[in-house]
Design an enzyme around this catalytic site. Structure first.
Site, PDB file in Angstrom:
ATOM      1  N   SER A   1       0.794  -1.246   0.000  1.00  0.00           N
ATOM      2  CA  SER A   1       0.000   0.000   0.000  1.00  0.00           C
ATOM      3  C   SER A   1       0.818   1.284   0.000  1.00  0.00           C
ATOM      4  O   SER A   1       0.247   2.356  -0.203  1.00  0.00           O
ATOM      5  CB  SER A   1      -0.928   0.020   1.204  1.00  0.00           C
TER       6      SER A   1
ATOM      7  N   LYS B   1       0.457   3.402  -2.943  1.00  0.00           N
ATOM      8  CA  LYS B   1      -0.694   4.304  -3.106  1.00  0.00           C
ATOM      9  C   LYS B   1      -0.262   5.770  -3.036  1.00  0.00           C
ATOM     10  O   LYS B   1      -0.915   6.649  -3.594  1.00  0.00           O
ATOM     11  CB  LYS B   1      -1.747   3.997  -2.035  1.00  0.00           C
TER      12      LYS B   1
ATOM     13  N   TYR C   1      -2.844  -1.834 -10.526  1.00  0.00           N
ATOM     14  CA  TYR C   1      -2.898  -1.851  -9.057  1.00  0.00           C
ATOM     15  C   TYR C   1      -2.115  -3.046  -8.496  1.00  0.00           C
ATOM     16  O   TYR C   1      -1.289  -2.894  -7.597  1.00  0.00           O
ATOM     17  CB  TYR C   1      -4.368  -1.877  -8.597  1.00  0.00           C
TER      18      TYR C   1
ATOM     19  N   TYR D   1      -4.635   3.173   7.900  1.00  0.00           N
ATOM     20  CA  TYR D   1      -6.014   2.654   7.866  1.00  0.00           C
ATOM     21  C   TYR D   1      -6.739   2.930   9.172  1.00  0.00           C
ATOM     22  O   TYR D   1      -6.659   4.035   9.694  1.00  0.00           O
ATOM     23  CB  TYR D   1      -6.023   1.146   7.556  1.00  0.00           C
TER      24      TYR D   1
ATOM     25  N   VAL E   1       1.132  -3.854   3.660  1.00  0.00           N
ATOM     26  CA  VAL E   1       1.116  -5.187   4.274  1.00  0.00           C
ATOM     27  C   VAL E   1       2.380  -6.008   3.983  1.00  0.00           C
ATOM     28  O   VAL E   1       2.530  -7.113   4.498  1.00  0.00           O
ATOM     29  CB  VAL E   1      -0.150  -6.025   3.915  1.00  0.00           C
TER      30      VAL E   1
END
Ligand code: GLN
Length: 308
Positions: free
Chosen positions: A65, A68, A192, A244, A262
């Site tokens: 992530s 991102k 992605y 998150y 992760v």
């Protein structure tokens, strides 16, 4: 404010070691199940050119992530703030797990660019005539932001990600069905999955965080890689949404803008001071590196750099 030293970093690493057995590597992506959870590394790069590293700081891991952040930076460059945040993705934390679908039905627009739904929407906004052109542009930008040409795809992780990515497919098709995602869904998902499967090191993500902390300019080359205002937007989102549904707790414990993945990495941007990259693949229940958080907490205390 105490200056960062090599000893400080070694001490932080030793402190973090006590936490690696308190988590597990991500189980839902087969490739990550088998990563050694005792790996641990930390790297710091300061805006005035000092570099420190300790532990497994050169060991490649999948960025997950943290990618991102790069996707968002590129989409902001391609489309601007107005296009992205008025129509595609929001700026609010959710308090939900990163792969949650629940709010898409009631609110349509994904809450922020760092949950999976939001990141997929952001990837959809990146310019390119095909998925592979989008990915090539993203990879080139990735390498510049990390100050490393070595960044490349981990094929095994990519296949694993693709094989088990049905929740992400569900998110993407839902976005498409509600007209929040244009173009070919399969291609967007492929970009992605690929960006999540890029191999980086703690040193690479420290550099990415350094550019963000230096307001978009790479201090090593003097080159502006992103608008200062975009770096500010990204740092703000890292603070509110970067971990998150653990972002609030992390802000209290550590208190500077950070983004986790992760794969076990966390990149932290301390504005006008430094970028920090940590890597420890054992995760807590919310998908964040347990030992990585411990190291960042230790460093924020000894350096006295908490924002609040
Ligand atoms: N590739 C992962 C996924 O899409 C990234 C999630 C993460 O790092 N939190 O599920």
């Amino acid at each position: 404010m105490p200056e960062i030293t090599q000893t400080m970093l070694e001490d932080a690493l030793a402190y973090g070691r006590a936490f690696t057995d308190q988590g597990r590597t991500a189980q839902y992506i087969p490739y990550l199940r088998h990563v050694d959870r005792d790996l641990l590394g930390v790297s710091v790069r300061t805006v005035d050119g000092r570099r420190f590293s300790a532990g497994d700081s050169k060991t490649p891991f999948t960025v997950q992530s943290i990618a991102k952040v790069v996707a968002l930076a590129l989409a902001l460059r391609d489309r601007g703030e107005k296009y992205l945040f008025s129509g595609r993705v929001g700026l609010e934390p959710t308090g939900d797990p990163f792969n949650s679908i629940i709010r898409l039905e009631t609110d349509r627009k994904p809450y922020n660019p760092f949950i999976n739904a939001g990141a997929i929407a952001v990837v959809g906004a990146i310019k390119g005539r095909s998925g592979s052109e989008k990915f090539e542009r993203l990879l080139r930008y990735f390498r510049r932001l990390c100050g490393s040409d070595a960044i490349s795809l981990c094929g095994e992780a990519y296949l694993s990600e693709r094989e088990t990515g049905d929740k992400n497919r569900a998110l993407a098709y839902h976005l498409k069905a509600t007209r929040m995602l244009e173009g070919d869904v399969g291609e967007t998902l492929d970009v992605y999955f690929r960006m999540c499967s890029l191999y980086v090191t703690a040193e690479d993500i420290a550099h990415l965080a350094l550019v963000l902390s230096n307001r978009g300019v790479d201090p090593a080359t003097g080159e502006r890689l992103m608008e200062a205002d975009h770096a500010r937007i990204i740092r703000s989102l890292m603070l509110t949404c970067g971990l998150y549904d653990e972002s609030g707790e992390f802000a209290v414990k550590v208190g500077y803008p950070s983004k986790s993945g992760v794969g076990g990495g966390i990149a932290s941007a301390l504005v006008d001071r430094m970028g920090i990259g940590v890597f420890g693949p054992a995760l807590d229940a919310r998908g964040n590196s347990v030992a990585g958080i411990a190291i960042l907490e230790y460093l924020s205390k000894v350096m006295d750099v908490r924002m609040f």
